[in-house]
Write a protein that holds these residues in place. Structure first.
Motif, mmCIF file in Angstrom:
data_model
loop_
_atom_site.group_PDB
_atom_site.id
_atom_site.type_symbol
_atom_site.label_atom_id
_atom_site.label_comp_id
_atom_site.label_asym_id
_atom_site.label_seq_id
_atom_site.Cartn_x
_atom_site.Cartn_y
_atom_site.Cartn_z
ATOM 1 N N ILE A 5 25.301 2.101 12.392
ATOM 2 C CA ILE A 5 24.309 3.023 12.955
ATOM 3 C C ILE A 5 24.620 3.249 14.429
ATOM 4 O O ILE A 5 24.693 2.287 15.202
ATOM 5 C CB ILE A 5 22.884 2.461 12.803
ATOM 6 C CG1 ILE A 5 22.592 2.092 11.338
ATOM 7 C CG2 ILE A 5 21.856 3.463 13.317
ATOM 8 C CD1 ILE A 5 21.256 1.401 11.137
ATOM 9 N N VAL A 6 24.797 4.496 14.804
ATOM 10 C CA VAL A 6 25.019 4.817 16.206
ATOM 11 C C VAL A 6 23.681 5.205 16.843
ATOM 12 O O VAL A 6 22.888 5.939 16.246
ATOM 13 C CB VAL A 6 26.044 5.958 16.375
ATOM 14 C CG1 VAL A 6 25.575 7.252 15.739
ATOM 15 C CG2 VAL A 6 26.376 6.184 17.846
ATOM 16 N N LEU A 23 16.324 -3.755 18.892
ATOM 17 C CA LEU A 23 16.437 -3.539 17.451
ATOM 18 C C LEU A 23 17.368 -4.591 16.849
ATOM 19 O O LEU A 23 17.076 -5.153 15.785
ATOM 20 C CB LEU A 23 16.967 -2.138 17.170
ATOM 21 C CG LEU A 23 17.249 -1.803 15.691
ATOM 22 C CD1 LEU A 23 16.008 -1.999 14.833
ATOM 23 C CD2 LEU A 23 17.771 -0.373 15.561
ATOM 24 N N GLY A 24 18.479 -4.876 17.536
ATOM 25 C CA GLY A 24 19.405 -5.888 17.052
ATOM 26 C C GLY A 24 18.756 -7.256 16.952
ATOM 27 O O GLY A 24 18.958 -7.994 15.969
ATOM 28 N N MET A 25 17.969 -7.635 17.955
ATOM 29 C CA MET A 25 17.304 -8.936 17.936
ATOM 30 C C MET A 25 16.303 -9.032 16.794
ATOM 31 O O MET A 25 16.204 -10.065 16.123
ATOM 32 C CB MET A 25 16.618 -9.193 19.283
ATOM 33 C CG MET A 25 17.579 -9.536 20.404
ATOM 34 S SD MET A 25 16.766 -10.073 21.937
ATOM 35 C CE MET A 25 16.117 -8.507 22.536
ATOM 36 N N HIS A 26 15.558 -7.959 16.557
ATOM 37 C CA HIS A 26 14.568 -7.990 15.479
ATOM 38 C C HIS A 26 15.234 -8.037 14.112
ATOM 39 O O HIS A 26 14.733 -8.720 13.200
ATOM 40 C CB HIS A 26 13.632 -6.786 15.596
ATOM 41 C CG HIS A 26 12.508 -6.997 16.559
ATOM 42 N ND1 HIS A 26 11.280 -7.489 16.198
ATOM 43 C CD2 HIS A 26 12.441 -6.794 17.903
ATOM 44 C CE1 HIS A 26 10.500 -7.582 17.258
ATOM 45 N NE2 HIS A 26 11.186 -7.160 18.307
ATOM 46 N N ARG A 33 22.837 -10.272 9.500
ATOM 47 C CA ARG A 33 23.980 -10.438 10.402
ATOM 48 C C ARG A 33 24.184 -9.128 11.160
ATOM 49 O O ARG A 33 24.387 -8.078 10.546
ATOM 50 C CB ARG A 33 25.235 -10.788 9.612
ATOM 51 C CG ARG A 33 25.129 -12.079 8.799
ATOM 52 C CD ARG A 33 26.282 -12.198 7.813
ATOM 53 N NE ARG A 33 26.256 -11.085 6.866
ATOM 54 C CZ ARG A 33 27.254 -10.791 6.027
ATOM 55 N NH1 ARG A 33 28.361 -11.521 6.035
ATOM 56 N NH2 ARG A 33 27.155 -9.766 5.192
ATOM 57 N N VAL A 34 24.103 -9.188 12.475
ATOM 58 C CA VAL A 34 24.089 -7.975 13.302
ATOM 59 C C VAL A 34 25.161 -8.061 14.385
ATOM 60 O O VAL A 34 25.306 -9.087 15.043
ATOM 61 C CB VAL A 34 22.710 -7.763 13.963
ATOM 62 C CG1 VAL A 34 22.693 -6.469 14.761
ATOM 63 C CG2 VAL A 34 21.601 -7.765 12.918
ATOM 64 N N CYS A 35 25.881 -6.961 14.570
ATOM 65 C CA CYS A 35 26.828 -6.855 15.677
ATOM 66 C C CYS A 35 26.459 -5.637 16.520
ATOM 67 O O CYS A 35 26.327 -4.526 15.993
ATOM 68 C CB CYS A 35 28.261 -6.713 15.170
ATOM 69 S SG CYS A 35 29.504 -6.674 16.495
ATOM 70 N N LEU A 36 26.283 -5.855 17.810
ATOM 71 C CA LEU A 36 26.007 -4.781 18.748
ATOM 72 C C LEU A 36 27.309 -4.408 19.440
ATOM 73 O O LEU A 36 27.950 -5.261 20.058
ATOM 74 C CB LEU A 36 24.969 -5.214 19.792
ATOM 75 C CG LEU A 36 23.663 -5.811 19.258
ATOM 76 C CD1 LEU A 36 22.735 -6.161 20.428
ATOM 77 C CD2 LEU A 36 22.968 -4.863 18.295
ATOM 78 N N VAL A 116 25.890 -2.921 11.964
ATOM 79 C CA VAL A 116 26.659 -2.718 13.188
ATOM 80 C C VAL A 116 25.957 -1.603 13.953
ATOM 81 O O VAL A 116 25.887 -0.457 13.487
ATOM 82 C CB VAL A 116 28.122 -2.330 12.899
ATOM 83 C CG1 VAL A 116 28.845 -2.003 14.206
ATOM 84 C CG2 VAL A 116 28.838 -3.450 12.156
ATOM 85 N N LEU A 117 25.412 -1.936 15.117
ATOM 86 C CA LEU A 117 24.697 -0.967 15.941
ATOM 87 C C LEU A 117 25.588 -0.567 17.105
ATOM 88 O O LEU A 117 26.001 -1.410 17.897
ATOM 89 C CB LEU A 117 23.384 -1.555 16.466
ATOM 90 C CG LEU A 117 22.404 -2.107 15.427
ATOM 91 C CD1 LEU A 117 21.127 -2.582 16.113
ATOM 92 C CD2 LEU A 117 22.083 -1.074 14.351
#
Length: 263
Positions: A5-6, A23-26, A33-36, A116-117
């Protein structure tokens, strides 16, 4: 396979990086599993917002230039073990970045993350094209101001020429008192202009910039509740709306509006 997501805006200064970080933290707090990924090469500050700037050893530029592996450039968040940040770093004058190189990096993240943000740079130049070309979905961040909405509308039009399956908008820095008095545009007015689904509304809140794991579960913080709704909307596809005007209704609300404007 990760959802890529961009987060873009067209106009700078709307709080896009702050929205990306929160948003990534939430999402990470919900065991995703989140990558900024900071795509604002040369003007990067996602690592600063996340309080990780002192831990940056390698950046995306180092990966492209072959000085390190992608895994070495990923920084694990201090509080959320499922959250990682890829800093963009500065651009060497001798290094030209191609969209294919960025796509390779994003593709390499697919199997390791659920989300992936991509924090997109302001404007609609080469940096914008690199960021958007790698994404499957887009969140357009705007504020309830005419100039910001106009720029967001231009971005929405440009996004139609990319392979973006889903487009949502997020209103940031919304003032409930001004929206209630119709001084600011509300979500429905902006939705009619942009012609895409809304993802969330984030109220103007001084505490949002210190939104870390210490207070992310604190429902007394309005921006926390708003980001929680935004994260749930992204996960489920729902279109729930944080109501930032509820405090300013009725007689008591009128008093709160007067007090807020007298500060």
């Amino acid at each position: 396979m990760a959802r890529v997501i961009v987060l873009t805006s067209g106009k700078g200064g709307v709080g896009k990086t702050t929205v990306t970080a929160n948003l990534g933290m939430h999402l990470a707090s919900k065991n995703y599993r989140v990558c900024l990924v900071d795509m604002d090469i040369g003007l990067n500050n996602l690592d600063v917002v996340m309080n990780l700037e002192d831990r940056v050893l390698y950046t995306m530029i180092d990966v492209i230039d072959g000085r390190c592996r992608l895994k070495e450039a990923l920084i694990q968040d201090d509080y959320f073990p499922l959250l990682y940040v890829l800093s963009s770093g500065g651009l060497n004058q001798d290094l030209t970045i191609h969209i294919s190189q960025i796509k390779n990096i994003i593709s390499s993240l697919h199997d390791s993350f659920d989300y992936v943000l991509i924090d997109c740079p302001a404007g609609i130049d080469a940096g914008f094209r690199r960021a958007v070309s790698c994404a499957d979905e887009a969140i357009v961040v705007t504020t309830p101001h005419l100039s910001s909405i106009r720029d967001a509308d231009k971005v929405v039009t440009i996004l139609s020429s990319y392979n973006i399956s889903s487009k949502r908008f997020v209103i940031n820095r919304a003032r409930g008192d001004l929206i209630q008095d119709k001084v600011m545009f509300d979500v429905y007015d902006i939705g009619k202009t942009l012609g895409i689904d809304f993802g969330g509304v984030i109220p103007e809140d001084d505490k949002v910039i210190i939104n870390t794991s210490d207070n992310i579960k604190n429902n007394k913080i309005a921006s926390n509740r708003a980001f929680e709704i935004l994260a749930n909307n992204i996960i489920t596809g729902e279109k729930k709306l944080f109501d930032c005007t509820y405090k300013y209704r009725g007689i008591l609300g009128s008093i709160k509006k007067l007090l807020k404007r007298s500060v």
